[in-house]
Design an enzyme around this catalytic site. Structure first.
Site, PDB file in Angstrom:
ATOM      1  N   CYS A  61      33.275  59.559  15.652  1.00  0.00           N
ATOM      2  CA  CYS A  61      34.099  58.419  16.070  1.00  0.00           C
ATOM      3  C   CYS A  61      33.331  57.101  15.956  1.00  0.00           C
ATOM      4  O   CYS A  61      32.283  56.918  16.582  1.00  0.00           O
ATOM      5  CB  CYS A  61      34.561  58.603  17.520  1.00  0.00           C
ATOM      6  N   ARG A  64      33.533  54.221  19.331  1.00  0.00           N
ATOM      7  CA  ARG A  64      32.973  54.631  20.617  1.00  0.00           C
ATOM      8  C   ARG A  64      32.440  53.540  21.508  1.00  0.00           C
ATOM      9  O   ARG A  64      32.051  53.807  22.654  1.00  0.00           O
ATOM     10  CB  ARG A  64      31.804  55.604  20.366  1.00  0.00           C
ATOM     11  N   TRP A 221      43.261  53.572  19.690  1.00  0.00           N
ATOM     12  CA  TRP A 221      44.160  52.856  18.796  1.00  0.00           C
ATOM     13  C   TRP A 221      43.642  53.031  17.381  1.00  0.00           C
ATOM     14  O   TRP A 221      42.507  53.476  17.167  1.00  0.00           O
ATOM     15  CB  TRP A 221      44.285  51.380  19.175  1.00  0.00           C
ATOM     16  N   GLU A 226      42.544  54.363   8.542  1.00  0.00           N
ATOM     17  CA  GLU A 226      43.044  55.726   8.782  1.00  0.00           C
ATOM     18  C   GLU A 226      44.454  55.863   8.232  1.00  0.00           C
ATOM     19  O   GLU A 226      44.825  56.883   7.656  1.00  0.00           O
ATOM     20  CB  GLU A 226      43.076  56.028  10.285  1.00  0.00           C
TER      21      GLU A 226
HETATM   22  N1  ARG Z   1      42.718  59.882  11.620  1.00  0.00           N
HETATM   23  C1  ARG Z   1      43.727  60.329  12.540  1.00  0.00           C
HETATM   24  C2  ARG Z   1      45.086  59.807  12.081  1.00  0.00           C
HETATM   25  O1  ARG Z   1      45.166  59.111  11.115  1.00  0.00           O
HETATM   26  C3  ARG Z   1      43.474  59.851  13.948  1.00  0.00           C
HETATM   27  C4  ARG Z   1      42.110  60.176  14.533  1.00  0.00           C
HETATM   28  C5  ARG Z   1      41.787  59.360  15.788  1.00  0.00           C
HETATM   29  N2  ARG Z   1      41.775  57.944  15.500  1.00  0.00           N
HETATM   30  C6  ARG Z   1      41.625  56.964  16.400  1.00  0.00           C
HETATM   31  N3  ARG Z   1      41.657  55.745  15.981  1.00  0.00           N
HETATM   32  N4  ARG Z   1      41.461  57.228  17.678  1.00  0.00           N
HETATM   33  O2  ARG Z   1      46.087  60.075  12.686  1.00  0.00           O
END
Ligand code: ARG
Length: 353
Positions: A61, A64, A221, A226
Site C-alpha cells: 500500500c 499508508r 480512497w 488504479e
Molecule cells: N486496486 C483496487 C481497485 O482498483 C483497490 C485496492 C485498494 N485501493 C485503495 N486505494 N485503497 O479496486
C-alpha cells in the site's frame, strides 16, 4: 523522549501476544496487562491500534501515510448476516462522508465471512460484458440465486454474499449505498464510463496477537491509476484504451506513435478531473508517492523499518518520475499486526488486486 518503560506482560503469554502487547505499550503507553489462563480479548483501544498498525505494515500500500487516522469500528458482537450487512451499509456511509472519503475498517465477530473480494464489484458476464475480473464471482452469485438486470450492462453492481455455517446469504445494495463517478474527459466530454468511489477490500483477514479476524473489511480512497491505468485499461479488464485513442484521433497504425501511452495519460487525466469535478476524494500518483516518502522518513525517525513491496508501490504510469522508483524495500510476509489473504485467488499473484 522515551516514556518510562511500561509494565511487561506476563511471562507465560504466547510469543505473538506478548510481542503485540509490548508494541502496544511502547507506542501508546497503554497498559499491557492480560490475565494469564483466560483467553485474550483485546480492548477496543488495542483493536484500534492493531488495525492501524496492520495498515502501516501493508507492504503493497502506497497510501499508508494516513494510517493513524484509520477509523476502526469495533463490531465484534455482530455476527448475524443481516446485522453484518446493515453495518456494512453504515461503513459505506461513514467512509463516503459526502465525498470527503475517510479510511474505515469494520471488525466483525467470529463465524462470518464475506464471499466478495470487495464490497462493490461490477458483474462480469460470459459474453465479455462488464468486468472480466469478476466473471467467476458473478457465476458464483448467479448460482446463489442472484437475478441480474434484464438488460445486462458493463457496470451492474453485484450483490454481497455473506457466509456463515448456515450457508450463504445474498444482499442487494441500495442505490444510495453505491456512490459512483461518471468519467468525463476534460476536452472530449463523457466517455460513457464510470467507477465506484470506494474500494472496500473484504477478503483479507486482520491478524495480531495470535488472533484472526476473518471479517474485517477496510476501505480508503482511490489512487487515480488504479482505475485509469488498470481497471479501465488492462486488456483483461475493461480494455478501453483503443476506444479512447480513436476518440482522440490518434494514429494507431503503428506501435511507435505511442497511441497507447497517450491514451493512458488521457484516461488518467479524465479519471482525476472527473472525481475532482464531482467533489470525490482521489489521489494522483505524484502526490501520493511524495506522501509515501514522507511516511518513510517518519518511520525511520521512529526507528521502524518500512515493510514494502517495490513492484506494488511504484505506480503503473510514469513510475520513474516518482520518488519511490529509486527506493528499495524489503518485505516481511509474516509481519503482524497485518492483513492477509484468506485464500489463494486465481490470476496473477502480483498484480491481482
Ligand atoms: N486496486 C483496487 C481497485 O482498483 C483497490 C485496492 C485498494 N485501493 C485503495 N486505494 N485503497 O479496486
Amino acid at each position: 523522549m522515551t516514556p518510562s518503560a511500561p509494565p511487561a506482560p506476563g511471562r507465560d503469554a504466547p510469543a505473538e501476544l506478548q510481542r503485540f502487547l509490548e508494541l502496544y505499550a511502547q507506542e501508546t503507553g497503554g497498559a499491557a496487562d492480560f490475565e494469564p489462563g483466560v483467553p485474550y480479548r483485546p480492548t477496543t483501544d488495542q483493536l484500534t491500534f492493531a488495525a492501524r498498525v496492520a495498515w502501516r505494515n501493508s507492504a503493497r500500500c502506497v497510501g499508508r501515510s494516513y494510517w493513524p487516522a484509520l477509523e476502526v469500528r469495533d463490531l465484534r458482537q455482530v455476527t448475524e448476516p443481516e446485522a453484518v450487512f446493515r453495518e456494512l451499509q453504515e461503513h459505506l456511509r461513514r467512509a463516503w462522508h459526502g465525498g470527503r472519503i475517510r479510511s474505515v475498517i469494520s471488525v466483525f465477530g467470529p463465524g462470518v465471512r464475506i464471499v466478495n473480494d470487495q464490497l462493490i464489484r461490477y458483474a462480469g458476464y460470459p459474453d465479455g460484458r462488464g468486468d472480466p475480473r469478476n466473471q467467476s464471482l458473478t457465476a458464483q452469485l448467479l448460482a446463489l440465486g442472484w437475478q441480474p438486470p434484464a438488460q445486462r450492462g458493463d457496470f451492474d453492481v453485484l450483490p454481497l454474499a455473506v457466509q456463515t455455517d448456515a450457508g450463504n446469504q445474498l444482499f442487494e445494495w441500495a442505490p444510495e449505498d453505491v456512490q459512483e463517478v461518471g468519467i468525463v474527459h476534460p476536452e472530449l466530454g463523457d466517455l460513457g464510463l464510470k467507477w465506484h468511489a470506494l474500494p472496500v477490500i473484504s477478503d483479507m483477514e486482520l491478524r495480531f496477537a495470535g488472533l484472526k479476524f476473518a471479517c474485517a473489511p477496510f476501505s480508503g480512497w482511490y489512487l487515480g491509476t488504479e482505475i485509469a491505468a488498470r481497471n479501465l485499461a488492462d486488456q483483461d479488464r475493461y480494455d478501453r484504451l483503443p476506444d479512447l485513442a480513436r476518440r482522440l484521433g490518434l494514429d494507431m497504425s503503428r506501435e511507435r506513435t505511442l497511441w497507447r501511452d497517450t491514451a493512458l495519460v488521457e484516461m488518467n487525466r479524465a479519471v482525476l478531473s472527473s472525481f475532482d469535478q464531482a467533489g470525490v476524494r482521489i489521489e494522483d500518483h505524484h502526490s501520493i508517492t511524495r506522501q509515501f516518502v514522507a511516511f518513510e522518513e517518519r518511520e525511520k525517525a521512529a526507528r521502524r523499518r518500512v515493510n514494502g513491496q517495490w513492484d506494488w508501490l511504484i505506480p503503473p504510469v510514469s513510475p520513474a518520475t516518482t520518488p519511490v522508483w529509486s527506493h528499495s524495500y524489503r518485505e516481511d510476509r509474516t509481519l503482524t499486526p497485518g492483513f492477509f489473504h484468506r485464500r489463494r485467488k486465481s490470476g496473477c499473484p502480483v498484480h491481482g488486486n
